[in-house]
Motif scaffolding. Structure first.
Motif, short mmCIF file in Angstrom:
data_model
loop_
_atom_site.label_atom_id
_atom_site.label_comp_id
_atom_site.label_asym_id
_atom_site.label_seq_id
_atom_site.Cartn_x
_atom_site.Cartn_y
_atom_site.Cartn_z
N ASN A 186 0.87 -1.17 0.00
CA ASN A 186 0.00 0.00 0.00
C ASN A 186 0.90 1.22 0.00
O ASN A 186 1.49 1.58 1.02
CB ASN A 186 -0.92 0.00 1.22
CG ASN A 186 -1.82 1.20 1.28
OD1 ASN A 186 -1.76 2.01 2.20
ND2 ASN A 186 -2.68 1.36 0.29
N GLY A 187 1.05 1.87 -1.16
CA GLY A 187 2.02 2.94 -1.33
C GLY A 187 1.48 4.32 -1.04
O GLY A 187 0.43 4.50 -0.42
N ALA A 188 2.19 5.33 -1.53
CA ALA A 188 1.87 6.73 -1.25
C ALA A 188 0.70 7.21 -2.09
O ALA A 188 0.40 6.68 -3.16
CB ALA A 188 3.10 7.60 -1.52
N SER A 189 0.04 8.24 -1.59
CA SER A 189 -1.04 8.88 -2.33
C SER A 189 -0.46 9.69 -3.49
O SER A 189 0.53 10.40 -3.34
CB SER A 189 -1.84 9.80 -1.40
OG SER A 189 -2.79 10.54 -2.13
N LYS A 190 -1.09 9.57 -4.66
CA LYS A 190 -0.68 10.32 -5.85
C LYS A 190 -1.84 11.15 -6.40
O LYS A 190 -1.83 11.54 -7.56
CB LYS A 190 -0.18 9.35 -6.92
CG LYS A 190 1.10 8.61 -6.52
CD LYS A 190 2.26 9.57 -6.30
CE LYS A 190 3.53 8.83 -5.93
NZ LYS A 190 4.69 9.75 -5.74
N GLY A 191 -2.81 11.44 -5.56
CA GLY A 191 -3.93 12.27 -5.98
C GLY A 191 -5.09 12.10 -5.01
O GLY A 191 -5.11 11.18 -4.18
N HIS A 192 -6.06 13.00 -5.11
CA HIS A 192 -7.25 12.92 -4.26
C HIS A 192 -8.43 13.57 -4.96
O HIS A 192 -8.28 14.27 -5.96
CB HIS A 192 -6.99 13.58 -2.91
CG HIS A 192 -6.89 15.08 -3.00
ND1 HIS A 192 -5.70 15.73 -3.23
CD2 HIS A 192 -7.85 16.05 -2.93
CE1 HIS A 192 -5.92 17.03 -3.29
NE2 HIS A 192 -7.21 17.26 -3.10
N SER A 193 -9.60 13.33 -4.40
CA SER A 193 -10.80 14.01 -4.86
C SER A 193 -11.67 14.29 -3.64
O SER A 193 -11.46 13.73 -2.56
CB SER A 193 -11.56 13.18 -5.89
OG SER A 193 -11.97 11.94 -5.33
N ASP A 194 -12.67 15.14 -3.82
CA ASP A 194 -13.57 15.47 -2.72
C ASP A 194 -14.48 14.29 -2.40
O ASP A 194 -15.05 13.65 -3.29
CB ASP A 194 -14.44 16.68 -3.08
CG ASP A 194 -13.64 17.97 -3.12
OD1 ASP A 194 -12.55 18.00 -2.53
OD2 ASP A 194 -14.12 18.93 -3.73
N GLY A 195 -14.61 14.01 -1.11
CA GLY A 195 -15.57 13.02 -0.65
C GLY A 195 -16.66 13.68 0.16
O GLY A 195 -16.63 14.91 0.38
N PHE A 196 -17.63 12.90 0.62
CA PHE A 196 -18.76 13.48 1.36
C PHE A 196 -18.31 14.07 2.68
O PHE A 196 -18.69 15.18 3.05
CB PHE A 196 -19.83 12.41 1.59
CG PHE A 196 -21.04 12.92 2.30
CD1 PHE A 196 -21.91 13.81 1.68
CD2 PHE A 196 -21.31 12.53 3.61
CE1 PHE A 196 -23.03 14.30 2.34
CE2 PHE A 196 -22.43 13.01 4.27
CZ PHE A 196 -23.29 13.90 3.63
N LEU A 197 -17.45 13.34 3.42
CA LEU A 197 -16.98 13.81 4.71
C LEU A 197 -15.51 14.20 4.69
O LEU A 197 -15.09 15.04 5.48
CB LEU A 197 -17.21 12.73 5.78
CG LEU A 197 -18.66 12.35 6.06
CD1 LEU A 197 -18.73 11.22 7.08
CD2 LEU A 197 -19.45 13.57 6.56
#
Length: 222
Positions: A186-197
């Motif tokens: 389980n590696g590093a985060s390479k992006g994100h998006s908006d979630g509900f919380l």
């Protein structure tokens, strides 16, 4: 690829079958050094990219007792992330939607996992095992393509990750063993998006199939 792996391990297995039967082997307080190869499946591609490659590494393992060991490895494998989240804004005065997010990362790492292993005997010198540990990773390739303007690509090229695995180990004799395992990174985060919380992170995840051989260089007493 399967035929290549079998051709590398087959001579060792034949050699082991030709030896005299040995008693149950206890590897306690012994070092083993080895090498491994196998396949690497990148599970964090969401947009139809090719996701299976080759990988390999070297191993050092010390058995603290018959059933417990500590191991360190140096491995090289490719990794990546691709994702897409559409714009969900409704345009009304009561708008709970989110912006569009997308990205495509392709990379490769030199990974140094340190693991603790519990090994339990199935039959004579054939054992099953479970491993847990952490890895420190150095990116040797970092290609960010087609990222949405609301995302940064300024990610560190060095990061830690969690890894776990399970597999089989067979001692051919007191000095030599072969093994197979399924390893999850389980590696590093390479992006994100908006979630509900909270934000939804897109991590670089891999599943590795390892086929290996390890050897104890210590001289055995007669």
């Amino acid at each position: 690829m399967k035929n290549i792996l079998l051709s590398l391990l087959f001579p060792t297995l034949i050699f082991g079958q030709g030896q005299e039967k040995t008693a149950n082997i206890n590897p306690e307080k012994n070092w083993y050094f080895g090498a491994e190869i196998g396949t690497n499946k990148i599970t964090s591609y969401q947009i139809g990219d090719a996701n299976t490659t080759f990988q390999g590494g070297v191993l050092a393992e010390y058995y603290c007792s018959r059933h417990w060991s500590l191991s360190g490895r140096i491995k090289y494998f490719e990794t990546g992330v691709s994702f897409y989240k559409p714009n969900t804004h409704s345009g009304s005065w009561f708008d709970l939607g989110s912006d569009e997010y997308f990205g495509d990362f392709k990379g490769a790492v030199i990974s140094v996992p340190i693991d603790i292993k519990w090994e339990f005997r199935l039959y004579r010198n054939l054992s099953a095992n479970i491993k847990l540990g952490f890895a420190y990773n150095f990116e040797t390739k970092s290609t960010y393509g087609n990222y949405s303007s609301n995302l940064s690509t300024d990610y560190s090229k060095q990061y830690s990750s969690f890894d776990s695995s399970y597999g089989l180990n067979y001692f051919i004799n007191k000095k030599t063993a072969v093994y197979f395992e399924i390893q999850y990174y389980n590696g590093a985060s390479k992006g994100h998006s908006d979630g509900f919380l909270s934000n939804i992170n897109y991590n670089a995840d891999n599943i590795l199939l390892n086929f290996g051989i390890k050897y104890n260089f210590k001289k055995q007493s007669k």
